[in-house]
Write a protein that holds these residues in place. Structure first.
Motif, PDB file in Angstrom:
ATOM      1  N   THR A 116       0.800  -1.228   0.000  1.00 35.98           N
ATOM      2  CA  THR A 116       0.000   0.000   0.000  1.00 35.98           C
ATOM      3  C   THR A 116       0.832   1.278   0.000  1.00 35.98           C
ATOM      4  O   THR A 116       0.333   2.340  -0.354  1.00 35.98           O
ATOM      5  CB  THR A 116      -0.915   0.031   1.233  1.00 35.98           C
ATOM      6  OG1 THR A 116      -0.099   0.053   2.425  1.00 35.98           O
ATOM      7  CG2 THR A 116      -1.821  -1.196   1.270  1.00 35.98           C
ATOM      8  N   SER A 135      -1.296   3.975   8.551  1.00 31.47           N
ATOM      9  CA  SER A 135      -0.547   2.723   8.520  1.00 31.47           C
ATOM     10  C   SER A 135      -1.470   1.570   8.154  1.00 31.47           C
ATOM     11  O   SER A 135      -2.667   1.590   8.443  1.00 31.47           O
ATOM     12  CB  SER A 135       0.085   2.458   9.891  1.00 31.47           C
ATOM     13  OG  SER A 135       0.512   1.113  10.027  1.00 31.47           O
ATOM     14  N   ARG A 136      -0.889   0.571   7.507  1.00 28.50           N
ATOM     15  CA  ARG A 136      -1.610  -0.688   7.322  1.00 28.50           C
ATOM     16  C   ARG A 136      -1.310  -1.545   8.539  1.00 28.50           C
ATOM     17  O   ARG A 136      -0.169  -1.914   8.796  1.00 28.50           O
ATOM     18  CB  ARG A 136      -1.158  -1.395   6.047  1.00 28.50           C
ATOM     19  CG  ARG A 136      -1.966  -2.668   5.755  1.00 28.50           C
ATOM     20  CD  ARG A 136      -1.433  -3.383   4.538  1.00 28.50           C
ATOM     21  NE  ARG A 136      -2.180  -4.612   4.274  1.00 28.50           N
ATOM     22  CZ  ARG A 136      -1.775  -5.554   3.440  1.00 28.50           C
ATOM     23  NH1 ARG A 136      -0.625  -5.404   2.777  1.00 28.50           N
ATOM     24  NH2 ARG A 136      -2.498  -6.638   3.252  1.00 28.50           N
ATOM     25  N   PHE A 178      -6.588  -0.902   8.778  1.00 28.51           N
ATOM     26  CA  PHE A 178      -5.719   0.275   8.739  1.00 28.51           C
ATOM     27  C   PHE A 178      -5.891   1.061  10.035  1.00 28.51           C
ATOM     28  O   PHE A 178      -6.933   0.977  10.691  1.00 28.51           O
ATOM     29  CB  PHE A 178      -6.074   1.174   7.551  1.00 28.51           C
ATOM     30  CG  PHE A 178      -6.008   0.489   6.218  1.00 28.51           C
ATOM     31  CD1 PHE A 178      -4.861   0.539   5.441  1.00 28.51           C
ATOM     32  CD2 PHE A 178      -7.105  -0.204   5.724  1.00 28.51           C
ATOM     33  CE1 PHE A 178      -4.789  -0.090   4.209  1.00 28.51           C
ATOM     34  CE2 PHE A 178      -7.058  -0.840   4.489  1.00 28.51           C
ATOM     35  CZ  PHE A 178      -5.893  -0.790   3.735  1.00 28.51           C
ATOM     36  N   ALA A 232      -5.918   2.557   0.525  1.00 29.73           N
ATOM     37  CA  ALA A 232      -4.816   3.284   1.156  1.00 29.73           C
ATOM     38  C   ALA A 232      -4.671   4.681   0.565  1.00 29.73           C
ATOM     39  O   ALA A 232      -4.449   5.660   1.286  1.00 29.73           O
ATOM     40  CB  ALA A 232      -3.513   2.507   0.994  1.00 29.73           C
TER      41      ALA A 232
END
Length: 372
Positions: free
Chosen positions: A146, A216-217, A223, A202
């Motif tokens: 992402t 952030s993933r 997320f 994302a």
């Protein structure tokens, strides 16, 4: 006499020619700062446009993600004698090779300390070295699919930001997002289609944020977003903007249109409502679970009353309506009674009743559920 019969000469020419073929054409060394200690270790700040200000503010030319760095900490400029750094009246000062300075000429290899934990190395690099450093930094901090920050970087960032916000009583909010029924996307269209949706999601999250926010993933289709200097109502507005953009987006893969929605839990540090960053994550995760329970495709947020107890549950309200709900929660008992007897909003399906003790998970309990 010709050197054509001289093996040594031929070898030298051949080696030189080979070296020229395999060596990329590089510009002369470029000045840059490399973060060698601190939260953003490995990050490269290129000194292309000078003068340039180093600081915590997202509006400066050389931003440093460190709460101990002043918003406008120091300035770098190029003079006839070379590169110079100057302290701009920062709180924690500027140190060059361990010595506090006000203004100092820089040499290749000098180490600069700004704030209390961030150390930068001033150096001259060619494009190949700079590219290598950037690749190392990205691989250590970014999710490869992402492009968002990875889980480790995010948790390190959250720990520092939470401590700062708790100590200085500044607001901090955390969003936890989970795509609804994402397994159906993989089952119906394949995992490559799922990857396309994840990358697109994302991008939508990132476009809905400010430059100072951190996305952030967290893992799989989940997320997390850190909203600095943001209270609950403003965090809610950001969450809803992201949620709506995902709901309205058309993801395309191999000629197929894929539509997805997202559920969001919003945890907020207000009035020192959480004692540590783990508690803030648990709160946001719990509210995400509530959003799933209440039908998905919504934002779930729990506000605070005057006793700092988590009480008022709100889903998909406008910011103005939410502020009114908070005001009612902190009003005198008779005012709260009158508010409770007020007419129910027409969009009743979007408003959750106040949570009760029976709604809350027992302290220390663990959730054993799989989101869909």
């Amino acid at each position: 006499m010709s050197d054509s019969g001289n093996p040594a000469a031929n070898k030298t020419v051949a080696n030189a020619t080979l070296e020229e073929l395999i060596t990329p054409k590089l510009e002369p060394g470029k000045a840059c700062l490399i973060v060698i200690r601190g939260r953003s270790v490995g990050q490269i700040l290129e000194l292309e446009k000078l003068p340039a200000v180093v600081g915590r503010s997202p509006d400066v030319e050389l931003p440093i993600d460190d709460v101990a760095v002043s918003r406008r900490h120091a300035q770098l400029e190029k003079t006839a004698d070379g590169f110079v750094i100057q302290d701009l009246g920062s709180t924690n000062g500027v140190f060059v090779n361990g010595i506090r300075i006000q203004r100092q000429k820089l040499r290749d290899g000098d180490r600069l300390q700004v704030g209390t934990t961030t150390i930068l190395k001033f150096c001259m690099q060619d494009e190949l070295e700079a590219s290598f450093q950037k690749t190392l930094y990205d691989s250590a901090t970014r999710d490869s699919l992402t492009g968002l920050y990875n889980r480790r970087f995010f948790l390190d960032t959250l720990e520092v930001d939470f401590s700062y916000s708790y100590r200085n009583a500044t607001p901090l909010s955390l969003l936890m997002l989970d795509l609804d029924h994402f397994k159906t996307v993989n089952d119906s269209h394949g995992h490559l289609a799922g990857d396309t949706v994840l990358k697109g999601t994302a991008g939508l999250i990132q476009r809905g944020l400010r430059s100072e926010d951190v996305a952030s993933r967290h893992g799989g289709e989940e997320f997390v977003v850190l909203l600095r200097y943001t209270d609950g109502p403003h965090g809610y507005a950001i969450a809803e903007r992201i949620r709506q953009s995902i709901e309205e987006n058309r993801f395309e893969y191999n000629g197929h249109v894929i539509r997805v929605t997202v559920s969001i839990g919003l945890g907020s540090l207000e009035g020192r409502s959480h004692r540590n960053w783990q508690g803030l994550i648990e709160a946001a995760d719990g509210y995400l679970y509530k959003a799933k329970q209440q039908g998905r495709n919504r934002t779930y947020y729990v506000g605070l009353d005057t006793t700092d107890r988590l009480t008022q549950s709100t889903v998909s309200l406008s910011v103005d309506d939410f502020r009114a709900a908070r005001a009612a929660a902190s009003a005198a008992p008779e005012q709260r009674d009158r508010a409770a007897s007020a007419p129910i909003p027409s969009d009743a399906s979007r408003v959750m009743r106040p949570s009760t003790a029976g709604d809350r998970k027992p302290a220390g309990s663990k959730r054993t559920r799989r989101r869909r």
